[in-house]
Design an enzyme around this catalytic site. Structure first.
Site, PDB file in Angstrom:
ATOM      1  N   VAL A 105       0.820  -1.218   0.000  1.00 58.19           N
ATOM      2  CA  VAL A 105       0.000   0.000   0.000  1.00 58.19           C
ATOM      3  C   VAL A 105       0.861   1.278   0.000  1.00 58.19           C
ATOM      4  O   VAL A 105       0.493   2.289  -0.614  1.00 58.19           O
ATOM      5  CB  VAL A 105      -0.998  -0.020   1.189  1.00 58.19           C
ATOM      6  N   CYS A 116      20.556  -3.433   2.036  1.00 54.49           N
ATOM      7  CA  CYS A 116      19.712  -3.435   0.825  1.00 54.49           C
ATOM      8  C   CYS A 116      19.415  -1.995   0.384  1.00 54.49           C
ATOM      9  O   CYS A 116      19.500  -1.680  -0.808  1.00 54.49           O
ATOM     10  CB  CYS A 116      18.425  -4.205   1.097  1.00 54.49           C
ATOM     11  N   CYS A 135      12.561 -10.377   4.303  1.00 51.81           N
ATOM     12  CA  CYS A 135      11.641 -10.880   3.274  1.00 51.81           C
ATOM     13  C   CYS A 135      11.991 -12.285   2.815  1.00 51.81           C
ATOM     14  O   CYS A 135      11.132 -13.128   2.653  1.00 51.81           O
ATOM     15  CB  CYS A 135      11.602  -9.929   2.094  1.00 51.81           C
TER      16      CYS A 135
HETATM   17  N1  ATP Z   1      10.635  -5.367  -4.387  1.00 52.86           N
HETATM   18  C1  ATP Z   1      10.548  -4.027  -4.448  1.00 52.86           C
HETATM   19  N2  ATP Z   1      10.507  -3.420  -5.648  1.00 52.86           N
HETATM   20  C2  ATP Z   1      10.424  -2.075  -5.753  1.00 52.86           C
HETATM   21  N3  ATP Z   1      10.394  -1.253  -4.695  1.00 52.86           N
HETATM   22  C3  ATP Z   1      10.438  -1.799  -3.476  1.00 52.86           C
HETATM   23  C4  ATP Z   1      10.509  -3.213  -3.271  1.00 52.86           C
HETATM   24  N4  ATP Z   1      10.535  -3.451  -1.942  1.00 52.86           N
HETATM   25  C5  ATP Z   1      10.475  -2.246  -1.350  1.00 52.86           C
HETATM   26  N5  ATP Z   1      10.423  -1.244  -2.265  1.00 52.86           N
HETATM   27  C6  ATP Z   1      10.362   0.213  -2.013  1.00 52.86           C
HETATM   28  O1  ATP Z   1      10.872   0.507  -0.727  1.00 52.86           O
HETATM   29  C7  ATP Z   1       9.831   1.045   0.105  1.00 52.86           C
HETATM   30  C8  ATP Z   1       9.989   0.570   1.511  1.00 52.86           C
HETATM   31  O2  ATP Z   1       9.970  -0.831   1.514  1.00 52.86           O
HETATM   32  P1  ATP Z   1       9.526  -1.640   2.804  1.00 52.86           P
HETATM   33  O3  ATP Z   1       9.561  -3.077   2.465  1.00 52.86           O
HETATM   34  O4  ATP Z   1      10.277  -1.136   3.955  1.00 52.86           O
HETATM   35  O5  ATP Z   1       8.099  -1.024   2.973  1.00 52.86           O
HETATM   36  P2  ATP Z   1       6.621  -1.368   3.102  1.00 52.86           P
HETATM   37  O6  ATP Z   1       6.148  -0.487   4.215  1.00 52.86           O
HETATM   38  O7  ATP Z   1       6.314  -2.817   3.158  1.00 52.86           O
HETATM   39  O8  ATP Z   1       6.137  -0.693   1.730  1.00 52.86           O
HETATM   40  P3  ATP Z   1       4.992  -1.146   0.766  1.00 52.86           P
HETATM   41  O9  ATP Z   1       3.706  -0.982   1.542  1.00 52.86           O
HETATM   42  O10 ATP Z   1       5.112  -0.227  -0.403  1.00 52.86           O
HETATM   43  O11 ATP Z   1       5.295  -2.592   0.430  1.00 52.86           O
HETATM   44  C9  ATP Z   1       8.528   0.620  -0.572  1.00 52.86           C
HETATM   45  O12 ATP Z   1       7.464   1.462  -0.253  1.00 52.86           O
HETATM   46  C10 ATP Z   1       8.915   0.683  -2.032  1.00 52.86           C
HETATM   47  O13 ATP Z   1       8.877   2.001  -2.520  1.00 52.86           O
END
Ligand code: ATP
Length: 388
Positions: free
Chosen positions: A19, A105, A211
Site C-alpha cells: 500500500v 539493501c 523478506c
Molecule cells: N521489491 C521491491 N521493488 C520495488 N520497490 C520496493 C521493493 N521493496 C520495497 N520497495 C520500495 O521501498 C519502500 C519501503 O519498503 P519496505 O519493504 O520497507 O516497505 P513497506 O512499508 O512494506 O512498503 P509497501 O507498503 O510499499 O510494500 C517501498 O514502499 C517501495 O517504494
C-alpha cells in the site's frame, strides 16, 4: 535537451506491491509527475521453493501500475543482492555478528542499483519510495535542486519512521529522492488507498522481518547456508558449562537460550572470540546484558561530518542514537580516533551486539550510521572488577 531535462519532473518509483508505494504513486501523479513504476526482484524464488512471495508481489505491483495508469518495469537484482547483501549477511553471522540486511539493501540496491538505473537507463530526474522519512529538500514542492547538502529527516509518523534503515544511503541518491509519505501517518495512507482505486491494498498484510526468510523459522532458513558449528553455553558468573548449542549464528545478544531445568531463563550476553562458545547469564535483567560504552567502525555521514569529528581534531560530539529500529533515542557522546568511533551512552543500554548499526540523530535529522565493532565491557564486568 539539457534545458528540457532541467524542467522535467520524471520520477522512477519503487513499487513493491504494497500500500505504501502504491499511495506514493498516486500522490506523485496528483502532483503532476511523470511516474514510472519499477519492481525490484532481489531474491531467487526458485531456490527457495515458493517460500518467498515475490511472484505475488510482482503481480500486485503490475496491478498498481495499471490502476495508476503508469508504465511498469521489472528489474532483476538477484545477483547484486546476493553479492552485496546476502553474502555479507552470511559472513557476518559466521563471524558472530548480528547484521542488518535492510540497511545493506537500501544502500546497495534501492539507493544504489535502482538509483543508477533510474538516472542512467530511464533518464529520470528523481527516484521515489514509500519509506516513511523526509528530505530537507521536498521535490513535491520545489523542482530545482539546491547547492547545499541534503539532510535525511525523520518522518512525521514517529512510530513508522524508517530513517534507521536509510542511515547508509549516499548523499548523491538522497539529493534526488522523494519520500511522498514523509508527512503522513500510516492511517492516513490507508485512508487514501481506501478512498481510491487502490482499496484492495489497504488490508494487504504488511511484510515483517527479513523478506527472504518467509514464513519459516530463521533457524531453519540459515541452516541451509551455514553448517552446524557446535559450542557451549558458559555461565558468566560460575564459568561452568550449562548447555550446548548448534551454532552461535542462531543467537544474538540478549536472546533467550531455552535451557531446561534452570532456576531462571538464561540469556546470551557475549559471543567469545576464537571459539563457538557463548557467555550466558540468568535473567533478562542481569548486569552482563547492560553497558554504556561501545565502539564502532568509522561512520557513514549522510550530509556533513559533525564538526567535532572532522580530522585531525577530535572533539566530543553530543547527539542521540539508537541501535534498533524500534528503540527510543538515547543521548550519547561520540569521539573519534583514526579508525573508530567511541560512543558513550548517557543511560545504560541492553543487548548491544557487534554488527548492529548505531544510527545517530540530532533533533529531526538522521545523521548517519556506523557498524558496532566492539561492545566493550558490560556493567557486570565493570562492577565486579573482572577486567584483566
Ligand atoms: N521489491 C521491491 N521493488 C520495488 N520497490 C520496493 C521493493 N521493496 C520495497 N520497495 C520500495 O521501498 C519502500 C519501503 O519498503 P519496505 O519493504 O520497507 O516497505 P513497506 O512499508 O512494506 O512498503 P509497501 O507498503 O510499499 O510494500 C517501498 O514502499 C517501495 O517504494
Amino acid at each position: 535537451m539539457h534545458l528540457l531535462r532541467k524542467f522535467s519532473r520524471k520520477v522512477a518509483l519503487g513499487i513493491s506491491g504494497g500500500v505504501d508505494s502504491a499511495v506514493s504513486g498516486l500522490l506523485l501523479k496528483q502532483k503532476g509527475f511523470e511516474v514510472i513504476g519499477v519492481f525490484m526482484r532481489n531474491w531467487d524464488q526458485l531456490e527457495e521453493q515458493g517460500y518467498c512471495k515475490s511472484n505475488q508481489d510482482e503481480e500486485d505491483a503490475k496491478w498498481v501500475c495499471t490502476k495508476l495508469d503508469i508504465p511498469f518495469k521489472s528489474v532483476n537484482y538477484i545477483k547484486d543482492y546476493w553479492n552485496s547483501v546476502f553474502s555479507e549477511l552470511i559472513q557476518q553471522y559466521i563471524n558472530g555478528c548480528t547484521p542488518n540486511p535492510d540497511i545493506l539493501c537500501n544502500k546497495h540496491i534501492k539507493f544504489g542499483k535502482f538509483y543508477d538505473y533510474a538516472q542512467n537507463v530511464l533518464d529520470c530526474d528523481y527516484i521515489a519510495t514509500g519509506h516513511y522519512a523526509n528530505c530537507s529538500i521536498d521535490f513535491m514542492k520545489q523542482s530545482s535542486p539546491e547547492n547545499r547538502a541534503v539532510h535525511l529527516l525523520k518522518a512525521k509518523d514517529q512510530r513508522k519512521d524508517q530513517t534507521f534503515f536509510l542511515c547508509n544511503i549516499s548523499q548523491n541518491a538522497l539529493s534526488r529522492t522523494i519520500f511522498p509519505l514523509g508527512n503522513l501517518t500510516k492511517r492516513q495512507v490507508k485512508k487514501i488507498a481506501v478512498e481510491s482505486s487502490l482499496k484492495r491494498l489497504a488490508d494487504k498484510k504488511e511484510s515483517v522481518g527479513i523478506c527472504f526468510v518467509g514464513t519459516r523459522s530463521f533457524k531453519s532458513f540459515i541452516s541451509e547456508y551455514i553448517p552446524p558449528s557446535p559450542g557451549c553455553f558458559i555461565d558468566i558468573e560460575s564459568g561452568k558449562v550449562v548447555g550446548k548449542h548448534n551454532g552461535r549464528h542462531n543467537f544474538t545478544i540478549g536472546q533467550r537460550c531455552n535451557l531446561q531445568g534452570t532456576e531462571k531463563p538464561y540469556y546470551v550476553v557475549q559471543k567469545l572470540k576464537d571459539s563457538q562458545d557463548m557467555h550466558v547469564a540468568m535473567g533478562r535483567d542481569h548486569r552482563a546484558l547492560f553497558s554504556n560504552y561501545f565502539e564502532t567502525e568509522l561512520a557513514h555521514w549522510i550530509s556533513d561530518v559533525p564538526r567535532q569529528l572532522v580530522e585531525p581534531v577530535s572533539g566530543v560530539f553530543e547527539c542521540e542514537f539508537r541501535f534498533q529500529h524500534t528503540h527510543p533515542l538515547r543521548k550519547c557522546t561520540v569521539m573519534r580516533t583514526n579508525s573508530k568511533l567511541i560512543v558513550n551512552s548517557l543511560d545504560e543500554v541492553s543487548s548491544l551486539a557487534p554488527g548492529q548499526y548505531a544510527v545517530f540523530y540530532l533533533g529531526d535529522r538522521c545523521l548517519g550510521g556506523a557498524v558496532i565493532s566492539d561492545t566493550g565491557p558490560s556493567n557486570y564486568i565493570l562492577q565486579s572488577n573482572k577486567i584483566e
